[in-house]
Structure formats: C-alpha cells, structure tokens
Design a protein around this motif. Structure first.
Motif, PDB file in Angstrom:
ATOM      1  N   GLU A   1       0.861  -1.187   0.000  1.00  0.00           N
ATOM      2  CA  GLU A   1       0.000   0.000   0.000  1.00  0.00           C
ATOM      3  C   GLU A   1       0.898   1.238   0.000  1.00  0.00           C
ATOM      4  OE1 GLU A   1      -3.059  -0.051  -0.483  1.00  0.00           O
ATOM      5  OE2 GLU A   1      -3.819  -1.981   0.209  1.00  0.00           O
TER       6      GLU A   1
ATOM      7  N   ASN B   1       0.968   3.587   1.957  1.00  0.00           N
ATOM      8  CA  ASN B   1       1.418   3.923   3.324  1.00  0.00           C
ATOM      9  C   ASN B   1       2.304   2.823   3.932  1.00  0.00           C
ATOM     10  OD1 ASN B   1      -0.426   1.925   3.908  1.00  0.00           O
ATOM     11  ND2 ASN B   1      -1.910   3.278   4.929  1.00  0.00           N
TER      12      ASN B   1
ATOM     13  N   THR C   1       1.916  -0.358   4.254  1.00  0.00           N
ATOM     14  CA  THR C   1       1.332  -1.527   4.922  1.00  0.00           C
ATOM     15  C   THR C   1       1.186  -2.647   3.887  1.00  0.00           C
ATOM     16  OG1 THR C   1      -0.911  -0.718   4.507  1.00  0.00           O
ATOM     17  CG2 THR C   1       0.072  -0.139   6.631  1.00  0.00           C
TER      18      THR C   1
END
Ligand SMILES: *[C@@H]1O[C@H](CO)[C@@H](O)[C@H](O)[C@H]1NC(C)=O
Length: 169
Positions: free
Chosen positions: A79, A81, A83
């Motif tokens: 992802e 971000n 993750t």
C-alpha cells in the motif's frame, strides 16, 4: 575564377547525378519502412511498465514455495502507506493477450472509476491470487497462494490497459 565556381556548382546538380541518387533514396525509404514496422511490433508487446510490473508474471517464475511472499518483495507490492496489501494477483499470460482485452466487446462498470466503463476479458487467464494471512508493515507480509483462472477487468486508455481492476472467477 567566379565563372569556374558557377560551373562547378552546376555540375553538382546535373540530372545524371540525381538519377544516381535514386537507388540510395529507395534504400532509405525501405530502411524507414522497416523501422516503422519494427516500432509497431514493439508497441504491440509493450505495456505500461508499472502495470506489467504489478500484475504480469509470464512465463510464471519458478518459485516452488511461498510464491506470493517472494513475488510481493520482488515486485514491491504494498500500500502507499507501506502496509501489506490485503490481496494481490499475478496473471500468467502474454502481455500481448492482456493488451487485447481493451478490444473486448464485453463492457462492465468499473468499481473505482464509476461511471466509466471497463473491459472484461473474453477468456479466462491463468493467475495466482495472494491473500494476506499475517503481517501489517511491508515487507513483513505473509501470503497464502491460490492458483486459479479468472476473467480480468481492466480500464483502458489510448495506449492500452491503464489499470487491472479486478478478476472474476
Ligand atoms: C494504509 O492504507 C490502507 C489502504 O489504503 C488502509 O486500509 C490502511 O488503514 C492504512 N493504514 C494505516 C496505518 O494508515
């Protein structure tokens, strides 16, 4: 002196010399056409590098165990971000055949780009679906491997597939 120069110049563009250039010009036209066709051939195989990087593994990489865990690291699937992605899939099909999904007459609504239309493949493609079993922060992500076949749904632009949206079995 001056008149000699003029004659020299005239000599350079005498019709006989233009005729001598014709085989060279034909050769140049042929080279130009060959380059043009070659470029078109390359275009057919080409695909947005990122899209291929994300979703295409053809022929399938020879990774006998933990295929997904390896591929997710190798292709940097995560992802924005940082993750772990919950689910991801790799298609084991020629880029050319994935490109041709943009010519499919089967149109469906897109999930993320409503109200635009997406293209559904006419045939099923071999693929591997990776489902996250544990981990939150990339690269400590653990995936389970599911080998399957599915139709793919893509968005297209002038260049071909822009995004592979999803698959349906
Ligand atoms: C990271 O992004 C994903 C998908 O956009 C989201 O589901 C998740 O909640 C986000 N996690 C954090 C820690 O921001």
């Amino acid at each position: 002196m001056l008149s000699m120069r003029v004659t020299a110049k005239r000599k350079g563009i005498r019709p006989k010399h233009v005729k001598d250039l014709i085989p060279l010009m034909i050769l140049m036209v042929i080279i130009f056409l060959v380059l043009l066709f070659w470029e078109n051939e390359l275009d057919e195989e080409a695909m947005a590098a990122t899209l291929e990087q994300l979703h295409v593994d053809y022929p399938q990489s020879d990774i006998p165990i933990r295929y997904c865990n390896h591929m997710v690291i190798q292709r940097v699937i995560k992802e924005p971000n940082n993750t772990c992605k919950k689910e991801h899939f790799f298609i084991h099909e020629r880029p050319r055949n994935i490109n041709s999904v943009c010519n499919s007459p089967r149109m469906v609504t897109c999930q993320n780009y409503a109200p635009s239309l997406c293209f559904l493949s006419e045939i099923k493609f071999k693929m591997t679906v990776c489902k996250l079993t544990e981990g939150t922060r990339y690269p400590a992500c653990n995936y389970r491997v599911f080998a399957t076949e599915g139709f793919i749904v893509v968005t297209c632009d002038d260049m071909g597939p822009a995004k592979i949206e999803r698959y349906t079995e």
